[in-house]
Design an enzyme around this catalytic site. Structure first.
Site, PDB file in Angstrom:
ATOM      1  N   GLU A 128       0.830  -1.206   0.000  1.00 46.29           N
ATOM      2  CA  GLU A 128       0.000   0.000   0.000  1.00 46.29           C
ATOM      3  C   GLU A 128       0.864   1.254   0.000  1.00 46.29           C
ATOM      4  O   GLU A 128       0.573   2.237  -0.697  1.00 46.29           O
ATOM      5  CB  GLU A 128      -0.933   0.026   1.216  1.00 46.29           C
ATOM      6  CG  GLU A 128      -1.818   1.270   1.234  1.00 46.29           C
ATOM      7  CD  GLU A 128      -2.565   1.474   2.544  1.00 46.29           C
ATOM      8  OE1 GLU A 128      -2.782   2.639   2.917  1.00 46.29           O
ATOM      9  OE2 GLU A 128      -2.925   0.483   3.197  1.00 46.29           O
ATOM     10  N   SER A 266      -8.382  -8.869   6.975  1.00 46.78           N
ATOM     11  CA  SER A 266      -8.325  -9.817   5.859  1.00 46.78           C
ATOM     12  C   SER A 266      -8.458 -11.268   6.325  1.00 46.78           C
ATOM     13  O   SER A 266      -8.088 -12.198   5.604  1.00 46.78           O
ATOM     14  CB  SER A 266      -7.010  -9.638   5.089  1.00 46.78           C
ATOM     15  OG  SER A 266      -5.898  -9.728   5.953  1.00 46.78           O
TER      16      SER A 266
END
Length: 282
Positions: A128, A266
């Site tokens: 990211e 996640s």
């Protein structure tokens, strides 16, 4: 009898759900064409293994994605130039970047157009972060702690833009803001830490004060999962990070009266459910 208290926010966040739904839809729609993902779509080994069994190929580099193929961009996003190159090559790009990450990318782009230097609070190796950096001008400063920010030689005549990786620690970010204000630096602050991240961290801290031990479930390469472990340990509660049920230190947990259970954004519900059942059967 052990009492297990499960965090309401444990498990998939909105961004992960959206990314996996896009990949699932593509698999259902086009069973014959090979589908690629550029890097892990989310940071969970068990989920990735399930997709590999369905024939989804994880490409480590953009060059591994053939011209004209389908590629799904991971929830963490990718660098701007990489996406542009894929589209130029005729690759069918399905953008599954988390909306919160995409918002952070565009905020950084918009707020550095006036030559403000980017100060990014994030992990150097995280995908990211590589994407976020690509939306700012050259010469940004990346730091992963208040101490690292304090070590940067900031120019009092320069304007800055402060942003954070979406899964970073909110309390540390606020400390960074306070530090820059105390130095009289000209900077703008971007609100890029995800609400879901803040909620998970706040709930984990609150829950840790009510139990004898915390279990955090999630991939070891998951930044937001590691951050949950960090905030719990900082709060002073013993914490164990596991990816799967086999890693639970069952003997050491049998004498506990209350165990808190949470999971990274996640982590699939089935993994959290199975671990909760094992803990309740102690």
């Amino acid at each position: 009898m052990v009492e297990v208290i499960r965090a309401k926010t444990a498990g998939f966040c909105m961004g992960v759900d959206l990314a996996l739904n896009k990949l699932d839809s593509l698999i259902e729609k086009d069973e014959d064409r090979k589908i690629y993902i550029l890097g892990p779509i989310i940071h969970n080994p068990q989920v990735l293994e399930d997709y590999e069994k369905q024939g989804v190929v994880t490409a480590k580099t953009p060059e591994e994605v053939p011209d004209g193929a389908y590629v799904v961009i991971r929830a963490h996003g990718i660098p701007k130039a990489v996406e542009e190159d894929l589209r130029k090559r005729g690759v069918n790009v399905i953008d599954a970047t988390c909306p919160k990450v995409k918002k952070a990318q565009l905020l950084i782009q918009r707020n550095t157009e006036d030559d403000r230097v980017l100060l990014l609070y994030g992990e150097d190796s995280h995908p990211e972060v590589k994407g976020l950096l690509s939306y700012g001008p050259a010469g940004p400063h990346l730091f992963d702690s208040l101490e690292e920010l304090q070590a940067i030689n900031l120019d009092p005549n320069q304007k800055y833009c402060l942003a954070a990786q979406t899964t970073q620690d909110r309390a540390v970010y606020e400390d960074c803001i306070n530090y820059l204000e105390s130095k009289g630096i000209d900077f703008v602050t971007l609100k890029t830490i995800c609400d879901a991240t803040r909620q998970r961290q706040d709930e984990a801290i609150k829950l840790s004060g009510e139990v004898d031990h915390m279990i955090v479930v999630g991939g070891r390469i998951s930044g937001n999962t590691r951050r949950l472990v960090q905030v719990v340990e900082t709060a002073g509660t013993k914490c164990t990070h596991v990816e799967i049920a086999d890693e639970l230190p069952l003997e050491g947990l049998r004498d506990m009266k209350k165990i808190g259970l949470t999971a990274g954004a996640s982590t699939p519900k089935r993994l959290v459910d199975s671990i909760q059942q094992i803990l309740e059967d102690l």
